[in-house]
Scaffold this motif. Structure first.
Motif, PDB file in Angstrom:
ATOM      1  N   HIS A  29       5.270   0.383   7.455  1.00 17.02           N
ATOM      2  CA  HIS A  29       4.617  -0.244   8.394  1.00 17.02           C
ATOM      3  C   HIS A  29       4.420  -1.122   7.969  1.00 17.02           C
ATOM      4  O   HIS A  29       3.855  -1.989   6.691  1.00 17.02           O
ATOM      5  CB  HIS A  29       3.238   0.577   8.024  1.00 17.02           C
ATOM      6  N   VAL A  49       1.318   5.633   0.159  1.00 20.48           N
ATOM      7  CA  VAL A  49       0.592   6.214   0.472  1.00 20.48           C
ATOM      8  C   VAL A  49       1.349   7.423   0.310  1.00 20.48           C
ATOM      9  O   VAL A  49       2.599   8.285   0.561  1.00 20.48           O
ATOM     10  CB  VAL A  49       0.183   6.475   2.042  1.00 20.48           C
ATOM     11  N   THR A 107       4.784   5.010   3.267  1.00 17.19           N
ATOM     12  CA  THR A 107       4.270   6.532   3.408  1.00 17.19           C
ATOM     13  C   THR A 107       5.185   7.877   2.968  1.00 17.19           C
ATOM     14  O   THR A 107       6.512   7.444   3.853  1.00 17.19           O
ATOM     15  CB  THR A 107       3.341   6.677   5.708  1.00 17.19           C
ATOM     16  N   ARG A 149       2.429  -1.524   3.907  1.00 14.13           N
ATOM     17  CA  ARG A 149       2.394  -0.073   3.891  1.00 14.13           C
ATOM     18  C   ARG A 149       3.503   0.889   3.570  1.00 14.13           C
ATOM     19  O   ARG A 149       4.134   1.373   5.053  1.00 14.13           O
ATOM     20  CB  ARG A 149       1.182   0.800   4.873  1.00 14.13           C
ATOM     21  N   GLU A 162       0.829  -0.968   0.461  1.00 11.06           N
ATOM     22  CA  GLU A 162       0.059  -0.160  -0.025  1.00 11.06           C
ATOM     23  C   GLU A 162       0.704   1.345  -0.400  1.00 11.06           C
ATOM     24  O   GLU A 162       1.816   1.039   0.930  1.00 11.06           O
ATOM     25  CB  GLU A 162      -0.759   0.021   1.308  1.00 11.06           C
ATOM     26  N   HIS A 205       2.537  -7.729   4.406  1.00 12.36           N
ATOM     27  CA  HIS A 205       2.045  -6.229   3.756  1.00 12.36           C
ATOM     28  C   HIS A 205       2.640  -5.523   3.581  1.00 12.36           C
ATOM     29  O   HIS A 205       3.742  -5.522   5.373  1.00 12.36           O
ATOM     30  CB  HIS A 205       0.471  -6.087   4.862  1.00 12.36           C
ATOM     31  N   GLN A 223      -2.198   0.541  -4.713  1.00 15.02           N
ATOM     32  CA  GLN A 223      -2.504  -0.641  -3.934  1.00 15.02           C
ATOM     33  C   GLN A 223      -1.296  -1.671  -5.633  1.00 15.02           C
ATOM     34  O   GLN A 223      -1.355  -1.476  -6.338  1.00 15.02           O
ATOM     35  CB  GLN A 223      -3.313  -0.998  -4.190  1.00 15.02           C
TER      36      GLN A 223
END
Length: 176
Positions: free
Chosen positions: A109, A36, A125, A123, A34, A121, A47
């Motif tokens: 993350h 951001v 940013t 993420r 993911e 997973h 994604q």
């Protein structure tokens, strides 16, 4: 070193050195990414599914544009058996076509599969991605090469930063 920490290191080494094969030691086959992005200076799809997709976006395509890549995770690596890990990161790199410098920062993350310690997973940013002139490349690369890689204490990173005005917002972010 914990398995989760090694998974993060394999990701860093894969991305920085354009070695997508290392991602099999970082991510599960069906992992997800993911993104951001809080800056217009760089773009990524929001994604991405699967290790192969992650390799394409974060290693192959990234490596077509950037070189001299150094990515750092700030702070200590995760403990053995950690199910997740969050940390700030910093990257320094140059644009292949122009030699211009890019310095960015944000947060990772991670969530890990308990059995293997591989990431299921991630993420990412991106808070800042600052453009600097090609003349700034040498002092920045000297600074980055002197740091502990890929795990670095924030104070050491901040204290050694060259006095380049474009990276002041990044240094402030890393201090917070």
């Amino acid at each position: 070193m914990s398995t989760t920490a090694r998974s993060i290191e394999h990701y860093i080494f894969a991305k920085d050195a354009n070695r997508p094969h290392l991602l099999r030691q970082a991510f599960t086959p069906d992992s997800s990414l993911e993104m951001v992005v809080h800056t217009g200076a760089i773009s990524f799809p929001p994604q991405v599914s699967g290790r192969a997709g992650i390799a394409d976006v974060l290693v192959r395509r990234f490596g077509q544009t950037y070189e001299n890549v150094y990515t750092f995770c700030l702070g200590a690596p995760p403990e053995a058996g950690a199910g997740s890990h969050a940390c700030k990161w910093l990257v320094g790199m140059s644009v292949k076509e122009t030699g211009e410098l890019r310095i960015g920062c944000g947060e990772y993350h991670w969530r890990f599969e308990p059995q293997s310690g591989l990431a299921e997973h991630l993420r990412i940013t991106i808070e800042y991605m600052q453009a600097c002139t090609a003349q700034d490349l040498e002092p920045v690369m000297n600074w980055l090469q002197a740091l502990d890689y890929p795990w670095c204490l924030p104070g050491k990173m901040i204290d050694g930063a060259p006095p380049i005005s474009n990276i002041a917002p990044i240094m402030e972010y890393l201090k917070s």
